[in-house]
Design an enzyme around this catalytic site. Structure first.
Site, short mmCIF file in Angstrom:
data_model
loop_
_atom_site.label_atom_id
_atom_site.label_comp_id
_atom_site.label_asym_id
_atom_site.label_seq_id
_atom_site.Cartn_x
_atom_site.Cartn_y
_atom_site.Cartn_z
N GLY A 1 1.97 9.79 5.43
CA GLY A 1 0.82 9.08 4.93
C GLY A 1 -0.50 9.47 5.55
CB ILE A 2 -3.48 7.38 6.34
CG1 ILE A 2 -3.81 6.90 4.92
CG2 ILE A 2 -4.77 7.55 7.14
CD1 ILE A 2 -4.42 5.51 4.86
N GLY A 3 -1.67 8.87 8.49
CA GLY A 3 -1.56 9.39 9.86
C GLY A 3 -1.27 10.87 9.89
CE1 TYR B 1 -1.97 -3.98 6.99
CE2 TYR B 1 -3.41 -4.82 5.25
CZ TYR B 1 -2.96 -3.76 6.04
OH TYR B 1 -3.49 -2.51 5.87
#
Length: 263
Positions: A18-20, A154
């Site tokens: 993903g983003i990471g 969240y």
């Protein structure tokens, strides 16, 4: 603009997908050596292979460990005593009604989403200040301000990250270390794609079309009217980590496609 991070060591938490992972690739493409982190050795090795293929010649270091615990953060800090760039990307999410969310779930979100970044920033930011240069980034979310009614637990954790980034930036004033938060909106990561896979099969539409429909149904204020790509979010993070971003600190930087309807 050419971003050159040669000689810098970056740590990107929760970066096996993903983003990471996109952030890890982007930092490596700019010359940084990058620590890729995930909970399992298998996931880390898969990510290292993907990152190496995407950035030939890039320097990647794997670290398997659960950073949602104090011991896990301590082990990473011991393995990498020095860090120039810290991207606190690790995070969990999932819908759950407020009245059905027990104390232990609130605590789990706090430990993983918030305390992982606090502990690692505490481990490295002081050393960055001693060297006169450093970058700390907290990957928050537009949900920090646009709290989802079905994920209050969240949203609160992401709001906390914005507060920590602002406060830590003030604490490190004048040191050459910048601290910022980055707020993605709906982003077409692997997890998001998996969530939409059933609708893709049912509708016969492309993943991009289904993602755009989801955005306009659940985030109707979106100006780009689609999900962002992980690379689009990573581009903002890489810039904030660059020498060129030396006057940007204490900021909450939006990559939300205009979802937040505020000036």
């Amino acid at each position: 603009m050419k971003i050159d991070l040669t000689g810098k060591l970056a740590v990107v938490t929760g970066s096996t997908a993903g983003i990471g992972l996109a952030i890890a690739k982007g930092l490596a493409a700019s010359g940084a050596a990058v620590v890729i982190n995930g909970r399992s050795e298998e996931a880390v090795q898969r990510a290292l292979a993907k990152a190496g293929a995407a950035v030939p010649g890039g320097r990647f270091i794997g670290h398997a460990g659960d950073l949602g615990t104090a011991d896990g953060c301590a082990a990473l800090a011991e393995a990498q005593p020095d860090c120039d760039i810290l991207v606190n990307n690790l995070g969990i999410f999932g819908p759950r009604d407020f009245f059905d969310t027990p104390d232990e779930e609130w605590s789990r979100y706090f430990e993983v989403n918030v305390m992982s970044g606090v502990r690692l920033s505490r481990a490295w930011a002081g050393r960055m200040a001693g060297r006169g240069w450093g970058r700390v980034v907290f990957v928050s979310s537009e949900s920090a301000f646009n709290i989802p009614a079905d994920m209050v637990h969240y949203g609160f954790s992401k709001t906390a990250l914005v507060s920590i980034a602002r406060g830590l930036a003030k604490r490190l004033a004048g040191t050459g270390v910048t601290v910022n938060s980055v707020l993605p909106g709906p982003t077409l990561s692997e997890g998001f794609a998996d969530m939409l896979s059933g609708e893709v099969k049912r509708s016969g539409k492309s993943l991009d079309e289904v993602a755009a429909d989801f955005v306009m149904t659940h985030r109707a204020s979106s100006i780009i009217q689609r999900a962002a790509s992980v690379e689009e979010v990573a581009n903002m993070v890489v810039y904030v980590c660059s020498p060129q971003a030396s006057a940007t600190t204490g900021a909450a930087l939006r990559v939300d496609g205009g979802v937040l309807d505020t000036l």
